[in-house]
Design an enzyme around this catalytic site. Structure first.
Site, PDB file in Angstrom:
ATOM      1  N   GLU A   1       0.803  -1.215   0.000  1.00  0.00           N
ATOM      2  CA  GLU A   1       0.000   0.000   0.000  1.00  0.00           C
ATOM      3  C   GLU A   1       0.840   1.271   0.000  1.00  0.00           C
ATOM      4  OE1 GLU A   1      -2.565  -3.291   1.515  1.00  0.00           O
ATOM      5  OE2 GLU A   1      -0.523  -2.618   1.914  1.00  0.00           O
TER       6      GLU A   1
ATOM      7  N   HIS B   1     -11.217  -5.302  10.065  1.00  0.00           N
ATOM      8  CA  HIS B   1     -11.722  -4.919   8.747  1.00  0.00           C
ATOM      9  C   HIS B   1     -12.986  -4.078   8.833  1.00  0.00           C
ATOM     10  CE1 HIS B   1      -8.878  -7.706   6.969  1.00  0.00           C
ATOM     11  NE2 HIS B   1      -9.278  -7.367   5.766  1.00  0.00           N
TER      12      HIS B   1
END
Length: 664
Positions: A399, A468
């Protein structure tokens, strides 16, 4: 070594090499003196001992080639041709500095000379350089980006992520590791299990070599070969230049980690002393000629100091300059066609992506599984087949690396859309978002902008448990230099992207996971929307319910329930979380005199707390009740459905809080 690679050791050339190194050394000696006199403050990292690297490499670059440097970048800037007076004024923090006084010693920028600045984050410039080269690769332009960094950076994930992407995508970057052996104060063999840095780059399949960084001719020869290979193949190359810094890591450093004998041994083979003696011994230069060079440099430095001393301090009134670029005009309103189509939030985002790609060749999407897989939430399904893998780029799980590449590509005119699979994963890219995307315009005094869009899924409700299910958009809304959007309707899912791509600054778009399957009708001609204003989704007169994103539908449902009890609730969809539309909020409060903020973030330090504070500051005397808040519980989001639902805002809690504000 071919004939073209051999050094050109005529008098003019060797004089130029020595002069460049002397110029760096003498400039920095003056800077050290000025530091002790408190003319220069903050951190001051000197290049003393490493001059052969900048002098041997940078003159080989063309004007259109680009440079990304480190926080020890004075030498790079000087050799690149950034005027010394502007550099010195920047060291002082004066408005006449090369970065307008906004960057200081560690952040010298010069757009006219393609000098993309020093970077105070160790390894932080590596993805930026990769992004500059990615733009060249995608546009078919024959440029090279040179990226300088210290050996301490090879321990950072961004080093490895960038090496992989550079080789994978064949990016024309010359990576130059200035290995001075110590990072800050820890010797390389105490911090790395593999001390052969060349081998680290070679492990990614990058052509890499090690060179004596104290020998300016050896550096020049190696760099010439590497640059020729990059220009021929378009692929990256890596130089490890083994060098040594004679001074401390910075002027704050007491140097307790190494002894004086070691420093003196290195000084005896320093690049300037070594090259000067060789020139004298071989009769290529004479002592009086060297003295003449030094006298000219002293005069140049004196003039630079005088320029800085006479410079002006930027007025305090200009404090907020260069945080954001000029706001683009609101998109032209498109008259509804009246022809409605049935669609979903997911399909609306996909349609926006498709239209953006069709309208502008500079637009491309990259992220984890956005291509062949079609995106984690199937948003980009089919787009790779339509636009090809060059513009729908599958990335590795890196990322920080690919977000940094997006920043670099945006800084030179591309329009990247970076997809971070979930808001949780965005924390791995936070360094690049916070320290580069949000600050580049400011640090460079407005010379570089980052017109980048970052999309990510956010929110709870799908039983994905604690790692998440975050709602961190309020965190990002805390950062100056960013714009933060939360589309909650089909119209905004379809229209925000186009407006964000026209913005000169980084825009983060948070798509709530519970909205992707939301369906409804959307006008066939629906297009770009104004992202600067909140929207009144339901007018009312008794209380203002302020919310965004995934909580909008719940808030509208709560307003309907309140209406059944005779309470007229006005529902405000914030849409933009940074900047907040205070005007719409306060206008509503002037009418209703009561407010409840619904925010899926945690209560402590939340966006709702910021909105409440603004209401207190701007509308306190018009309120008839304290501002109420409905936020997520102060727990990591649980896995069991009933606990997850209890942890996030629900309709009954919104209704109860609104009734309490009404005194019922």
């Amino acid at each position: 070594m071919t004939a073209s690679d051999k050094p050109r050791l005529d008098r003019a050339h060797v004089t130029g090499l020595l002069a460049q190194m002397l110029r760096i050394r003498m400039f920095e000696d003056k800077c050290a003196e000025l530091y002790t006199r408190e003319k220069i403050r903050g951190f001051l990292h000197l290049y003393d001992g490493e001059e052969a690297i900048a002098a041997g490499i940078i003159p080989l670059l063309g004007d259109a080639d680009r440079i990304v440097a480190t926080y020890r970048e004075h030498g790079h800037a000087l050799v690149r041709g950034v005027p010394m007076p502007g550099i010195m004024a920047e060291m002082y923090g004066k408005a006449e500095g090369c970065s307008g006084g906004r960057g200081g010693s560690m952040h010298l920028f010069d757009a006219a000379r393609n000098f993309f600045g020093g970077n105070a984050i160790v390894g932080g410039g590596l993805p930026l350089a990769g992004g500059l080269a990615l733009a060249d690769r995608m546009r078919g332009e024959d440029h090279v980006t040179a990226c300088f960094f210290g050996e301490g950076a090879v321990a950072e994930g961004e080093f490895h992520e960038t090496m992989n992407l550079a080789r994978l995508w064949r990016l024309p970057v010359l990576f130059v590791c200035e290995n001075n052996g110590y990072a800050m104060g820890t010797a390389l063999d105490r911090s790395e299990s593999q001390t052969d840095i060349r081998a680290k780059a070679a492990a990614y399949g990058i052509e890499a070599q090690t060179v004596d960084g104290m020998d300016v001719i050896a550096v020049e020869v190696a760099a010439k070969q590497a640059l020729a290979r990059i220009r021929e193949t378009g692929e990256p190359a890596f130089l490890e230049c083994r060098t040594y810094r004679f001074r401390a890591h910075s002027m704050f450093d007491a140097q307790l980690y190494r002894n004086k004998q070691e420093v003196e041994e290195w000084r005896a083979r320093g690049p300037i002393l070594r090259f000067r003696d060789w020139l004298l011994d071989n009769g290529l230069l004479h002592a009086d000629e060297i003295a003449g060079i030094e006298a000219r440099i002293e005069a140049e430095i004196a003039a630079a100091v005088a320029f800085a001393e006479a410079g002006t301090w930027e007025p305090v009134e200009d404090l907020t300059n260069h945080v954001l670029g000029a706001a683009p005009p609101a998109p032209a309103r498109v008259e509804p066609s009246g022809e409605m189509i049935e669609t979903t939030y997911r399909e609306a985002v996909r349609a926006a992506l498709r239209e953006a790609m069709q309208a502008d060749d500079r637009v491309f999407l990259m992220g984890e599984d956005v291509g062949a897989y079609g995106g984690c939430y199937a948003v980009s399904m089919g787009l790779m087949e339509e636009f090809g893998p060059d513009r729908i780029r599958d990335t590795p799980l890196s990322e920080s690396g690919y977000t940094g590449l997006g920043i670099g590509a945006a800084a030179v005119g591309m329009r990247p859309i970076v997809e971070l699979m979930t808001v949780n994963f965005s924390l791995l890219a936070l360094d690049q978002i916070l320290n580069t995307a949000a600050t580049l315009r400011h640090m460079s005094g407005g010379q570089f902008g980052v017109p980048l869009v970052i999309r990510m899924a956010t929110g709870a409700g799908k039983q994905l448990a604690a790692q998440h299910s975050h709602s961190l958009e309020g965190w990002y809304a805390h950062i100056p230099g960013l714009k933060v959007l939360a589309p909650a309707t089909l119209e905004d899912a379809r229209g925000m992207l186009a407006t964000a791509l026209d913005d000169p600054d980084p825009v983060l778009i948070f798509e709530n996971v519970m909205l992707y399957n939301m369906s409804g009708e959307l006008d066939k001609t629906a297009g770009a929307v104004d992202i600067a204003k909140a929207a009144i989704r339901r007018p009312g007169s008794d209380i203002s319910l302020i919310t965004y994103g995934g909580s909008l539908l719940k808030t509208l449902e709560a307003a309907e329930a309140l209406a059944g009890d005779g309470i007229s609730a006005e529902v405000i969809d914030l849409r933009s979380l940074r900047p907040l539309d205070d005007e719409t909020i306060m206008a509503s409060l002037a009418k209703t005199r009561r407010a409840v903020v619904v925010d899926e973030g945690w209560r402590s330090g939340s966006l709702s707390a910021e909105i409440s504070a603004r209401i207190m500051e701007q509308a306190f005397w018009s309120l008839d009740a304290p501002v109420g808040r409905v936020c997520s519980a102060e727990v990591p989001i649980p896995y069991p459905h009933h606990l997850e639902q209890a942890a996030i805002p629900q309709v009954d809690a919104i209704v109860a809080t609104a009734k309490a504000a009404m005194g019922r």
